[in-house]
Design a protein around this motif. Sequence first.
Motif, short mmCIF file in Angstrom:
data_model
loop_
_atom_site.label_atom_id
_atom_site.label_comp_id
_atom_site.label_asym_id
_atom_site.label_seq_id
_atom_site.Cartn_x
_atom_site.Cartn_y
_atom_site.Cartn_z
N HIS A 119 0.85 -1.20 0.00
CA HIS A 119 0.00 0.00 0.00
C HIS A 119 0.88 1.24 0.00
O HIS A 119 1.27 1.74 1.06
N ARG A 150 1.10 5.24 -1.00
CA ARG A 150 0.19 6.36 -1.26
C ARG A 150 0.97 7.67 -1.13
O ARG A 150 1.88 7.77 -0.29
N ASN A 170 -0.79 -5.67 -0.27
CA ASN A 170 -2.07 -5.26 -0.84
C ASN A 170 -2.74 -6.49 -1.44
O ASN A 170 -2.35 -6.97 -2.51
#
Length: 542
Positions: free
Chosen positions: A146, A148, A197
């Motif tokens: 993940h 971001r 993920n």
Amino acid sequence: MTQLSPATTTTPTGGAPGAETGWWRDAVIYQVYPRSFADGNGDGMGDLAGIRQRLPYLAELGVDAVWLSPFYASPQADAGYDVSDYRVIDPMFGELADAEALIRDAHGLGLRVIVDLVPNHSSDQHAWFRRALCEGPGSPLRDRYHFRPGKGAHGEEPPNDWESVFGGPAWTRTSNPDGTPGEWYLHLFAPEQPDFNWECPAVRDEFRTVLRFWLDMGVDGFRIDVAHGMVKAEGLPDMGRGGQLELLGSQVLPFFDQDGVHEIYRDWRAILEEYGGDRIGVAEAWTPSADRTALYLRPDELHQAFNFHYLGADWDAGQLRRVIDESLDAMRPVGAATTWVLSNHDVVRHRTRLGGGLDRAHAATLLMLALPGSAYVYQGEELGLPEVEDLPDEVRQDPSFFKADGQKGLRDGCRVPLPWTAGGASYGFGGGGAWLPQPRGWADLSVEAQTGDPESTLELYRRALRVRHDHPDLGAGDAVQWLPAPEGVLAFRRGSFVCTANTTEDAVDLPAAPGRALLSSRTTESAGTLLPGDTTVWWTTS
Ligand code: NOJ
């Protein structure tokens, strides 16, 4: 690879949910924490060779299966729950040949072997994570974790407000390959444990092959770490509140116990079914309720889940009865075996946690072993080990200890290496000093000192496991029949078996003996109708 033979079957015997048979339904499963069980090469750290040498001890103790906490390649940022290669044994524990030999020997002794699988996160030293970092933002290799962009004008704030279980934010900022500040990555535990993920097909494929790798080697099942964490709520919404998360907690959170996680277990169940011999999946799932736990145990998902609601109960008749009823009621509709557990490598040992010393620990153990279903025993509880509460700061290794706002490293005190002999540098754990110092005074708690002493904790466990194994009404089941009992006393019947547990500190007089006494947690006293404080007695009417 040698398999246990003959394998018990899952053939339904009745048709009613809960009537199926299967080895795990009444199994006593012993948790080995490899660092601290036995050190075969004398370097102060437990290893697979040490475990292998001590397998006869486990067979003699009378357990049915062994669950091994992780022994895979790992930088050990979280004692092996940070895996850098799922198909390699960490050199400190041995090599693949040792694992094969251990599984083979265990099977030869009639013991099943469950290994730990850590699918929620890898180590930050895993090849996938290192490559994802090198490749930089926009690389498809980053989809496996993940990543971001941060919030704020320059991405200087984490993408959301999630907290890590060990303390501090659940996000860490990366540097771009050119050295400029880059994206953030998610880690629900330590920064060295980036979350996978699970929306990424490559992650799902990878774990299918990891499962097969270990199944091919002959393991009988998997204990699935953070089984409730792999799927996160869509869009990664804020938690909306601060505060330290509880280890093994039951809070409702956008990254735990999401419905999407069940699809993964349906997929894995199909893989387990392809292999013969009743291979099982055990969920380490922290959920808000027993009903939510039961969802992991629907017939096409996993076989067992740890009962953290039971582990969290005080030594209090009312609380215990409520949790026992809720647990059994929740499992019955899905036909799963309930499990019971008092100690593990993440909590204060129950001799200390329940606040009543050895007497209460013994009583709690006999109560647990009398309940319908399967039970987990954590290494050293059969010796009555207490929590080691005075470890010096400099020897502590629990990552949460190093977080000012974390959980204070509370887990090191239950991970101190076992005493095997009354003498020797590390009480027979290994050649030299143990990786965590053992307290003075553990000689009397050693296996050697307790063996053959009818008043010892070890002999109590041995007797209890023998009686449990031999009594036709102990072990698997999905109900207890509560009997009238004085305040603070639990009394229940299972066929011709009766258990009475006095959770108060005062002796109580039972109206009548419920049968012939089989075993008392007060090893020195014979059971009449007077039930001493903090005592459990097993009875039979057959
Ligand atoms: C649960 C394990 O039991 C614990 O020891 C570990 O730190 C976390 N999962 C993270 O893997």
